[in-house]
Design an enzyme around this catalytic site. Structure first.
Site, short mmCIF file in Angstrom:
data_model
loop_
_atom_site.label_atom_id
_atom_site.label_comp_id
_atom_site.label_asym_id
_atom_site.label_seq_id
_atom_site.Cartn_x
_atom_site.Cartn_y
_atom_site.Cartn_z
N ASN A 1 51.30 29.13 62.54
CA ASN A 1 50.21 30.08 62.32
C ASN A 1 49.24 29.98 63.50
O ASN A 1 48.56 28.97 63.65
CB ASN A 1 49.53 29.74 60.99
CG ASN A 1 48.37 30.65 60.66
OD1 ASN A 1 47.88 31.39 61.51
ND2 ASN A 1 47.93 30.60 59.41
N HIS B 1 50.64 39.03 59.60
CA HIS B 1 50.08 37.78 60.15
C HIS B 1 51.03 36.64 59.80
O HIS B 1 51.41 36.46 58.64
CB HIS B 1 48.69 37.55 59.56
CG HIS B 1 48.20 36.16 59.78
ND1 HIS B 1 48.20 35.58 61.03
CD2 HIS B 1 47.73 35.21 58.93
CE1 HIS B 1 47.75 34.33 60.94
NE2 HIS B 1 47.46 34.10 59.67
N CYS C 1 42.05 35.09 61.18
CA CYS C 1 43.44 35.58 61.36
C CYS C 1 43.54 37.10 61.39
O CYS C 1 44.58 37.64 61.75
CB CYS C 1 44.34 34.99 60.28
SG CYS C 1 44.32 33.20 60.31
O1 UT7 Z 1 45.96 31.96 58.35
C1 UT7 Z 1 45.04 32.43 57.39
C2 UT7 Z 1 45.73 32.68 56.15
N1 UT7 Z 1 46.39 31.45 55.72
C3 UT7 Z 1 47.37 31.49 54.88
O2 UT7 Z 1 47.77 32.58 54.50
C4 UT7 Z 1 47.93 30.20 54.37
C5 UT7 Z 1 48.28 30.35 52.92
N2 UT7 Z 1 48.72 29.11 52.28
C6 UT7 Z 1 49.90 28.50 52.58
O3 UT7 Z 1 50.63 28.92 53.46
C7 UT7 Z 1 50.31 27.33 51.72
O4 UT7 Z 1 49.39 27.22 50.65
C8 UT7 Z 1 50.37 25.97 52.49
C9 UT7 Z 1 51.55 25.96 53.45
C10 UT7 Z 1 49.09 25.72 53.27
C11 UT7 Z 1 50.59 24.84 51.48
O5 UT7 Z 1 51.76 25.12 50.72
P1 UT7 Z 1 51.72 25.09 49.11
O6 UT7 Z 1 53.07 25.42 48.69
O7 UT7 Z 1 50.62 25.99 48.67
O8 UT7 Z 1 51.42 23.59 48.82
P2 UT7 Z 1 50.18 22.93 48.05
O9 UT7 Z 1 48.98 22.87 48.94
O10 UT7 Z 1 50.03 23.55 46.72
O11 UT7 Z 1 50.75 21.47 47.86
C12 UT7 Z 1 51.96 21.20 47.11
C13 UT7 Z 1 52.28 19.74 47.25
C14 UT7 Z 1 51.09 18.84 46.99
O12 UT7 Z 1 51.55 17.66 46.34
P3 UT7 Z 1 51.39 17.50 44.75
O13 UT7 Z 1 49.91 17.60 44.50
O14 UT7 Z 1 52.16 18.65 44.15
O15 UT7 Z 1 51.98 16.15 44.49
C15 UT7 Z 1 50.60 18.48 48.38
O16 UT7 Z 1 49.93 17.24 48.43
O17 UT7 Z 1 52.71 19.47 48.60
C16 UT7 Z 1 51.91 18.41 49.14
N3 UT7 Z 1 51.76 18.66 50.57
C17 UT7 Z 1 52.61 18.18 51.48
N4 UT7 Z 1 53.72 17.41 51.38
C18 UT7 Z 1 54.36 17.12 52.50
C19 UT7 Z 1 50.80 19.39 51.18
N5 UT7 Z 1 51.02 19.39 52.51
C20 UT7 Z 1 52.14 18.65 52.72
C21 UT7 Z 1 52.86 18.29 53.87
N6 UT7 Z 1 53.97 17.53 53.71
N7 UT7 Z 1 52.50 18.71 55.09
#
Ligand code: UT7
Length: 335
Positions: A286, A256, A111
Site C-alpha cells: 500500500n 487504491h 490514500c
Molecule cells: O490505505 C488506506 C486504506 N487502508 C486500508 O484500506 C486497509 C484496510 N485494512 C486491512 O487491509 C486489514 O485490516 C489489515 C491488513 C490491516 C489487517 O488484516 P485483518 O484481516 O483486518 O486483521 P486484524 O487486524 O483483524 O487481525 C487479525 C489477527 C489478529 O490476531 P487475533 O487477535 O485474531 O489473535 C492480529 O493480531 O491477525 C493478527 N495480525 C497479524 N498476524 C501476523 C495482525 N497483523 C499481523 C501480522 N502478522 N502482520
C-alpha cells in the site's frame, strides 16, 4: 471549458526491495499471513535520508518524458509524508525538475490524495490558469510506521507515480471524467498520526503529555476495511453514472491498492469481473497517495492497460476521504 487529458505517465520505486520473509525475520509475522490477509509479497522502502521529493521528482521526470515535454505550468504533489511538516515538498520537487518559478503545492488526502490532486489540476486547466500540470503521488510511508506495529508494518511501502495533464477536449482519449469526491471528518481516528500537529505536540517536545507511539501512523484496520469497500464502490458507481457506462462496460478497475480482499470485494459490489482488476499491491504494498498512479504506470508498461480501455479509478483513505473517476485510456509513450 477545457478537459484535463492524461498525456504522459511515469513511476519510480526506491531500490531497496523488502520481501515478506525479510519482515518475518524482523517481527512476529509470516509470509503466509501477509499473502493471505493482504495479497502483498514485496514492497520497496526508502534508504535512510531519501526524501519523498526525490521519489516524486524521479516519477515526475519520467511522466514529463512520456508526455514529450520539458516544461509544465504547475506541479501538484499528493503526499502524506512530505519531506518536512513545513514547507510543502512540491516546490522542492519543482526545483529538482528544473521548474523553479512554477506554482507548486502539496495536497493532503492520504490514500485518496492522487484523486484530489487530479481534481485540483483539472480545475486549473478548466479555468485557463494552466495548459499542462504535472500531478504526482509520492510517499515514503515506511518513515511513518512504528516498527512494533506489525499490522501496519507489513502493509505499507514507498514509491511515486505521476501523470502530466494537458488541456484538451472532453471526448479525447485520456480525458478525465467527473471526479466524485467525499470526506467524513468524524472518522479521523481510523487512520491517523496523532502527534506533531497543532492539536497535540510531538512527543519529543512534550514527553509528559504525549505518548511516544503517537508520533507514528496508526490504523484501525478492520473498520477501515469496511468503510473502504463501501465508499470505493459507492463513488465508483457515481463516477460510472456520470459517464453513462454500465459495470459491464468497464475494462479495468484500478482501486487504491490497500488489500487484495478489498479490491475483490469492491469488484463484486460493482458487478465487475475480478479479472478486470488491476493488481499491483503484490509488488509494492500500500503506497497511499502513490498507489493509483503506480498501478496505472505498471499496467501501462506491461500492456495490461491498452489504449481505448475503459478505466475506473477509486480510492479510500485517511480523513476519511474517498473518490472515483472514469476515463478511456489514451495512447502514451512508455519511458
Ligand atoms: O490505505 C488506506 C486504506 N487502508 C486500508 O484500506 C486497509 C484496510 N485494512 C486491512 O487491509 C486489514 O485490516 C489489515 C491488513 C490491516 C489487517 O488484516 P485483518 O484481516 O483486518 O486483521 P486484524 O487486524 O483483524 O487481525 C487479525 C489477527 C489478529 O490476531 P487475533 O487477535 O485474531 O489473535 C492480529 O493480531 O491477525 C493478527 N495480525 C497479524 N498476524 C501476523 C495482525 N497483523 C499481523 C501480522 N502478522 N502482520
Amino acid at each position: 471549458m477545457k478537459a484535463a487529458v492524461i498525456s504522459g505517465i511515469g513511476a519510480w520505486l526506491p531500490p531497496d526491495l523488502v520481501t515478506n520473509d525479510d519482515l518475518a525475520a524482523r517481527m512476529n509475522t509470516s509470509d503466509e499471513w501477509i499473502r493471505t490477509r493482504t495479497g502483498i509479497r514485496t514492497r520497496h522502502f526508502v534508504s535512510a535520508g531519501m526524501p519523498t521529493s526525490r521519489l516524486a521528482a524521479e516519477a515526475g521526470a519520467r511522466a514529463m518524458e512520456s508526455a514529450g515535454t520539458a516544461d509544465v505550468d504547475a506541479v501538484v504533489l499528493a503526499t502524506t509524508t512530505p519531506d518536512r511538516p513545513c514547507p510543502a515538498s512540491a516546490p522542492e520537487v519543482a526545483r529538482r525538475l528544473g521548474l523553479t518559478g512554477r506554482p507548486a503545492f502539496d495536497v493532503s488526502a492520504v490514500c485518496t490524495g492522487f484523486l484530489y490532486a487530479l481534481t485540483t489540476a483539472a480545475g486549473m486547466i478548466a479555468s485557463g490558469a494552466a495548459e499542462q500540470v504535472l500531478v504526482i503521488g509520492a510517499e515514503a510511508f515506511s518513515t511513518l510506521i512504528d516498527p512494533r506495529d506489525r499490522s501496519c508494518a507489513v502493509v505499507f511501502g514507498d514509491g511515486a507515480g505521476a501523470v502530466v495533464l494537458r488541456a484538451g477536449e472532453p471526448g479525447d482519449p485520456g480525458a478525465l471524467g467527473r471526479i466524485v469526491l467525499g470526506s467524513d471528518g468524524s472518522l479521523a481516528d481510523l487512520i491517523t498520526v496523532r502527534a506533531g500537529g497543532s492539536e497535540r505536540p510531538h512527543p519529543d517536545a512534550d514527553p509528559e503529555r504525549t505518548d511516544a507511539a503517537d508520533r507514528y501512523f496508526s490504523m484501525r484496520g478492520r473498520e477501515v476495511f469496511e468503510h473502504a469497500v463501501a465508499r470505493m464502490s459507492e463513488s465508483a458507481r457515481a463516477a460510472l453514472a456520470h459517464t453513462g457506462w454500465q459495470p459491464g462496460d468497464v475494462d479495468r478497475l484500478v482501486g487504491h491498492q490497500a488489500n487484495l480482499r478489498i479490491l475483490r470485494a469492491v469488484a463484486e459490489q460493482l458487478d465487475i469481473p475480478a479479472d478486470r482488476l488491476v493488481i499491483h499491491l503484490n509488488r509494492v504494498g500500500n503506497t497511499a497517495a502513490a498507489s493509483i498512479p503506480l498501478a496505472l504506470a505498471h499496467a501501462h508498461a506491461t500492456g495490461d492497460l491498452a489504449p481505448g480501455a475503459r478505466v475506473v479509478l477509486a480510492a479510500f483513505g485517511g480523513g476519511a476521504t474517498w473518490g472515483a473517476t472514469a476515463l478511456t485510456w489514451p495512447s502514451l509513450k512508455s519511458v
